[in-house]
Design a protein around this motif. Structure first.
Motif, short mmCIF file in Angstrom:
data_model
loop_
_atom_site.label_atom_id
_atom_site.label_comp_id
_atom_site.label_asym_id
_atom_site.label_seq_id
_atom_site.Cartn_x
_atom_site.Cartn_y
_atom_site.Cartn_z
N LEU A 11 7.50 6.67 4.46
CA LEU A 11 6.88 6.39 5.75
C LEU A 11 7.94 5.98 6.77
CD1 LEU A 11 3.73 4.46 4.52
CD2 LEU A 11 3.94 6.87 5.15
N ASP A 14 0.83 -1.22 0.00
CA ASP A 14 0.00 0.00 0.00
C ASP A 14 0.86 1.26 0.00
OD1 ASP A 14 -2.35 -1.39 -0.02
OD2 ASP A 14 -2.66 -1.31 2.14
N SER A 15 1.98 1.20 0.71
CA SER A 15 2.78 2.42 0.78
C SER A 15 3.91 2.46 -0.25
CB SER A 15 3.34 2.60 2.20
OG SER A 15 4.22 1.55 2.51
N ASN A 43 3.46 9.36 -3.01
CA ASN A 43 3.29 10.76 -2.65
C ASN A 43 4.56 11.37 -2.06
OD1 ASN A 43 3.36 9.75 -0.08
ND2 ASN A 43 1.18 9.99 0.31
N SER A 67 6.28 10.94 0.43
CA SER A 67 6.55 11.01 1.87
C SER A 67 6.93 9.60 2.32
CB SER A 67 5.33 11.49 2.64
OG SER A 67 4.25 10.64 2.39
C1 LIG Z 1 1.23 9.16 1.57
O1 LIG Z 1 0.87 7.81 1.35
C2 LIG Z 1 0.85 7.02 2.52
C3 LIG Z 1 0.60 5.59 2.12
O2 LIG Z 1 -0.15 5.48 0.97
C4 LIG Z 1 -0.18 7.57 3.49
O3 LIG Z 1 -0.17 6.80 4.66
C5 LIG Z 1 0.18 9.00 3.82
O4 LIG Z 1 -0.80 9.55 4.67
C6 LIG Z 1 0.27 9.82 2.54
N1 LIG Z 1 0.75 11.16 2.85
C7 LIG Z 1 0.25 12.24 2.30
C8 LIG Z 1 0.88 13.53 2.71
O5 LIG Z 1 -0.70 12.20 1.50
#
Ligand SMILES: *[C@@H]1O[C@H](CO)[C@@H](O)[C@H](O)[C@H]1NC(C)=O
Ligand SMILES: *[C@@H]1O[C@H](CO)[C@@H](O)[C@H](O)[C@H]1NC(C)=O
Ligand SMILES: *[C@@H]1O[C@H](CO)[C@@H](O)[C@H](O)[C@H]1NC(C)=O
Ligand SMILES: *[C@@H]1O[C@H](CO)[C@@H](O)[C@H](O)[C@H]1NC(C)=O
Ligand SMILES: *[C@@H]1O[C@H](CO)[C@@H](O)[C@H](O)[C@H]1NC(C)=O
Length: 645
Positions: free
Chosen positions: A516, A203-204, A512, A514
């Motif tokens: 994790l 997912d990430s 995106n 970022s």
């Molecule tokens: C970026 O993607 C992750 C996993 O898909 C999510 O947990 C996170 O909140 C997202 N961050 C932003 C800033 O959208």
């Protein structure tokens, strides 16, 4: 540290250290039709029957109206997968694009790759509902040295209304065949290079990927890094990737999590997925890590490999021990949908369908037991940690598994048999279902407690039988109460300080941008950060003052002193005992989450004193260079010393 005399307050040290002496040179190494994809038992499909055609003398084509798969015959390589607008989703500019391989050698020889090319083609079963075909070969002594000493039966199944192809192989060695090392077994797919641009493995972790050309260090697009698997993208075709590092090991996963991964063609709105419904045929237990998909575009199904384990795995198959194993089935799934997100969501949905259908009832092999031919083991797992609690605690979310009979913890290097693992519930209740008949040890471990559990007796599984072992209790080693500990006994270094990467070597691993927190350790070059943060003096950890999340570097590394010189480093743990007992022992317990050609010395009080303990040269898992947070776990559970004040 612990005192042997009951009731005497003594100590215990529990730390988990990543140790590594760096040897970088050692790093080797949707159309409407698609709505029919969900195969529910008994469901009649409005889709066409499955057909099988021989084309010319060297091709077999199986078609179910959704996908059309072309096999070279009798070799049994997948040369084409026609789907939607694609004549071939595979890279048709190269010869080997959908194949099995085994890396093997006889003692003293150089490892070579055998593509397990078939010599004979057979139709195992053909009905309008499904086609199962076989490409096989038999080994004999006249072939010694040219191909791996294995009988091979590669099987492919295509079902009506199902958008994909199932594949498995039965590999067999008979008694008396030469000893052989087989370090790696896998399936490889190389996809159309101009069409597949986006990779999703969780997912990430999903992103636009560089191309294979972008990784080329001879064309000015990339610059080399410390080993060939990693490059810095200096002039990629897609500018958003400029400056990032690419290394396939950033996309590794623990086997327990590796159930679906693959590639998307954004342009054609098509997904290509490797779905692995069971972990039973992989090696070394649920937390063994391995590659998934990577630049190529490449999608793998790794069955066995030395990655994150090294030759601690005994991959020597000996003459006296006949061996046979079924690898798979795994499922290559194709889908189409209007967005990448929908493609990924649908791939996960299909993965759940496959997991729930395991063991498949449509596989026709005497070597693949069906549901009613398998057995079950149940029980409840407890932990008794006397200095923590007088009563037994539930083995909350413990990993419990069956693997080849061995010592406690031996599952983590066991790679010749099958393993069956489950996660207990919060009360330690577990059920291991669908176990192949055979004799196993029952193993367990649980986060928060050091060491490994093994059940006192072997367990023999027979078809259809359920064995209830009742309540079983693990007593972690202890001889006193804990004086202090650093970290958590959880087989990883994830809780320690993971530095920010060098900003010029950042890799964005998620869509995106970022990254994790749980993926921090996957960055390139974190090992060099120790020398940056500790250019001269080494780490000093003060018990009761320091916070291991911020002050215990996740890996105990050598210092890069420049000019290719790496110096050993000495970390200090400073602690204060209010009272010191003269009559008992203090026990230091150490668990290493990974090690690569390292020797850990433990000294007390005097920096130059004789070590009270040395691990000896250990470790080949290469976990740090491969951006892992753990490799093979080493337990040193009893480092006892009489008190010296
Ligand atoms: C970026 O993607 C992750 C996993 O898909 C999510 O947990 C996170 O909140 C997202 N961050 C932003 C800033 O959208
Ligand atoms: C302390 O350790 C020594 C060496 O392992 C052992 O012989 C001795 O019995 C231990 N003493 C106690 C009180 O446990
Ligand atoms: C990729 O697919 C396109 C369109 O189907 C085709 O023209 C091209 O030859 C393929 N390229 C490779 C490398 O497979
Ligand atoms: C072929 O498959 C069909 C449908 O799954 C099954 O009923 C039949 O028994 C199989 N035939 C053989 C020879 O295995
Ligand atoms: C590897 O396993 C084989 C038997 O399966 C055994 O004979 C051999 O000694 C083992 N090698 C090592 C280094 O443990």
């Amino acid at each position: 540290m612990e005192n042997g005399a009951p009731g005497v307050k003594v100590g215990r040290v529990m730390t988990q250290v990543f140790v590594l002496v760096f040897l970088l040179q050692s790093v080797h190494s949707r159309t409407s039709r698609n709505n029919l994809n969900i195969a529910k038992p008994g469901q009649k499909f409005a889709s066409p029957p499955v057909t099988l055609k021989k084309v010319g003398h060297d091709k077999v084509v199986v078609d179910n109206g959704i996908i059309q798969v072309t096999f070279s015959s009798p070799q049994g390589l997948i040369t084409g997968i026609k789907y939607n607008e694609f004549d071939n989703v595979l890279n048709d500019k190269i010869k080997n694009r959908g194949y099995w391989d085994v890396v093997w050698y006889e003692s003293g020889e150089t490892p070579v790759t055998d593509f397990l090319v078939g010599k004979e083609f057979d139709v195992v079963n053909q009905t309008s509902e499904h086609v199962e075909i076989s490409f096989s070969r038999k080994w004999d002594i006249s072939q010694r040295g040219s191909i791996a000493p294995l009988n091979v039966d590669k099987r492919y199944i295509i079902r009506r209304g199902v958008s994909g192809v199932y594949m498995y192989a039965v590999l067999e060695r008979l008694k008396g065949w030469p000893d052989v090392d087989m370090d790696q077994t896998r399936i490889v797919f190389k996809l159309n290079t101009t069409k597949f641009d986006f990779m999703a493995i969780s997912d990430s972790r999903q992103k636009i990927m560089p191309s294979a050309t972008d990784r080329d260090i001879t064309n000015g697009r990339a610059s080399p890094l410390a080993y060939k698997e990693a490059v810095r993208l200096i002039n990629p075709e897609n500018h958003i990737l400029k400056g990032q590092v690419d290394d396939k090991y950033m996309y590794s996963m623990e086997d327990k999590d590796n159930k679906v991964h693959g590639w998307i063609s954004s342009d054609q709105s098509v997904g290509f997925w490797m779905i692995t419904p069971s972990d039973e045929f992989r090696a070394c237990g649920p937390v063994k890590q391995d590659l998934s998909s990577h630049v190529g575009p490449t999608t793998l199904s790794m069955f066995t490999s030395l990655h994150y384990a090294g030759k601690e795995m005994n991959t020597t198959y000996i003459s006296k021990e006949p061996w046979k194993k079924v690898f798979g089935p795994v499922f290559v799934y194709l889908n189409s949908a209007s967005s990448r997100n929908l493609l990924w969501t649908d791939a996960k949905r299909q993965m759940v369908v496959e997991v729930q259908s395991w063991p498949y009832d449509f596989v026709k092999s005497a070597d693949y037991p069906l549901h009613h031919q398998r057995g079950t083991v149940k029980g409840q797992f407890f932990v008794l940690d006397r200095y923590n609690s007088k009563s037994r605690l539930f083995g909350k979310f413990a990993f419990v598994g069956l693997a080849k009979p061995g010592e406690a913890g031996s599952w983590q290097t066991e790679n010749k048999g099958y393993q069956f693992w489950t996660k207990a519930d919060k009360m330690g209740m577990f059920t291991i279902a669908n176990v192949r008949p055979g004799t196993y040890s029952l193993y367990a471990w649980v986060s928060g407690f050091i060491g490994d559990y093994i059940y006192e007796r072997d367990i023999t599984i027979t078809p259809g039988r359920e064995i209830n072992v009742g309540s079983i209790t693990y007593e972690p080693p202890r001889s006193g109460s804990t004086l202090w500990e650093i970290g958590e006994p959880d087989r990883t270094a994830a809780e320690f300080f993971i530095p920010d990467q060098d900003p010029t070597l950042l890799t964005k691993l998620s869509l995106n941008d970022s990254n994790l927190p749980q993926d921090r350790f996957r960055q390139y070059g974190l090992w060099d950060r120790y020398s940056v943060l500790y250019p001269r003096k080494d780490l000093v950890y003060i018990v009761g003052v320091s916070d291991y999340k911020k002050e215990w570097f996740y890996a105990h590394l050598t210092r890069n002193a420049g000019k290719g010189i790496y110096q050993a480093t000495t970390w200090q743990i400073v602690f204060n005992l209010k009272t010191v007992t003269q009559t008992g022992n203090y026990t230091l317990r150490i668990a290493l989450a990974a090690a690569t050609t390292a020797n850990l010395f433990v000294r007390i009080n005097e920096a130059n004193s004789k070590p009270i303990f040395m691990t000896g040269l250990i470790g080949q898992d290469n976990a740090i260079a491969r951006h892992g947070i753990h490799g093979v776990m080493y337990d040193y559970l009893r480092l006892e010393s009489p008190p010296r004040v």
